[in-house]
Design an enzyme around this catalytic site. Structure first.
Site, mmCIF file in Angstrom:
data_model
loop_
_atom_site.group_PDB
_atom_site.id
_atom_site.type_symbol
_atom_site.label_atom_id
_atom_site.label_comp_id
_atom_site.label_asym_id
_atom_site.label_seq_id
_atom_site.Cartn_x
_atom_site.Cartn_y
_atom_site.Cartn_z
ATOM 1 C CG ASP A 1 -0.294 -0.253 2.530
ATOM 2 O OD1 ASP A 1 0.818 0.272 2.757
ATOM 3 O OD2 ASP A 1 -0.883 -0.976 3.359
ATOM 4 C CG HIS B 1 4.633 -9.598 -0.477
ATOM 5 N ND1 HIS B 1 3.854 -9.864 0.624
ATOM 6 C CD2 HIS B 1 5.585 -10.576 -0.497
ATOM 7 C CE1 HIS B 1 4.310 -10.947 1.244
ATOM 8 N NE2 HIS B 1 5.361 -11.382 0.584
ATOM 9 C CB CYS C 1 8.894 -4.320 -22.358
ATOM 10 S SG CYS C 1 7.706 -3.032 -21.873
ATOM 11 C CB CYS D 1 6.234 -4.133 -25.656
ATOM 12 S SG CYS D 1 5.617 -4.996 -24.184
ATOM 13 C CB SER E 1 -0.728 -14.189 9.802
ATOM 14 O OG SER E 1 -0.117 -14.407 8.532
ATOM 15 C CB ILE F 1 -1.611 -2.438 15.446
ATOM 16 C CG1 ILE F 1 -1.348 -3.950 15.486
ATOM 17 C CG2 ILE F 1 -0.454 -1.717 14.754
ATOM 18 C CD1 ILE F 1 -1.393 -4.618 14.127
#
Length: 242
Positions: free
Chosen positions: A94, A111, A122, A147, A186, A228
């Site tokens: 993100d 990732h 290309c 391309c 996780s 969190i």
């Protein structure tokens, strides 16, 4: 006295407060709709124009590009600006760590990023917003303007390997740091999850901040189950005074 190098491995849980759903949690995308996994599986995507059409429509609806950093992202930036050496290794695509103000050179995106598109032929890249504008204008499956190749998001799909250079840098940082914080992950997706084990094997202080139990909890020096958005800022403030 030099300050300890702090490495953070961030997963989907750090971004849920920004309105981005996780994928493997109890209410995760893959649990709710296992078929959705095909839309980000490389072989399905490359071999089926209908899968690509659905993928582009999903990207149009995806809230990732509209999301804003939350208190947890900002807390990481505050730690870095306090003079503590910080490196973020993220499983997220993100870009919210950078959007919060963390220098891009201090973020390793294991990732890839959803904020850019990539040509599978290309390897031309560009802003995802440009590709989505073409979809909005009526193109179901926009091809590369350079391309003619198939475009995808610049993320690592299922069936693709992580960039070995990026992964190598992540391992090196994990071995070199003094504190390794796995937050919102996780710790089930390899090889990223294995970084927690690398940290433990090298005597690094391992802290896990996650709502659900992880396979590495028994190896951690500290496990935090609090939300969190409040737990990470509180934890990082303690490192400023170390």
């Amino acid at each position: 006295m030099s300050k300890p190098l702090v490495a953070l491995l961030s997963g989907a849980g750090i971004s849920t407060d920004s309105g981005i759903p996780d994928y493997r949690g109890p209410n995760g995308v893959w649990r709710k709709d296992p078929e959705a996994e095909k839309l980000v599986t490389y072989d399905y995507y490359m071999g089926d124009p209908e899968i690509r059409r659905q993928s582009w429509q999903l990207r149009r609806k995806n809230r990732t590009l509209q999301a804003e950093p939350n208190a947890a992202h900002r807390a990481v930036v505050e730690l870095e600006r306090s003079g503590v050496p910080v490196r973020v290794i993220t499983q997220n695509v993100d870009g919210l760590h950078q959007l919060a103000g963390l220098p891009a050179r201090k973020v390793l995106e294991l990732h890839g990023t959803a904020r850019e598109f990539l040509c599978t032929e290309c390897h031309a890249r560009g802003p995802m917003a440009d590709a989505l504008a073409r979809v909005d204008a009526g193109e179901d499956d926009p091809a590369c303007l350079v391309c003619g190749g198939i475009l995808k998001s610049a993320t690592v799909f299922f069936g693709e390997r992580l960039d070995p250079v990026v992964l190598g840098e992540a391992v090196a940082i994990t071995k070199a740091c003094q504190v390794f914080i796995a937050v919102g992950s996780s710790l089930q997706v390899q090889p990223a999850a294995g970084l927690a084990g690398v940290a433990a094997d090298h005597g690094v202080r391992l802290v896990i901040v996650n709502a659900e139990p992880t396979p590495y909890d028994d190896r951690a020096d500290e496990v935090v189950r609090e939300p969190i958005g409040t737990a990470l800022p509180k934890l990082l403030r303690t490192l400023v005074t170390v």
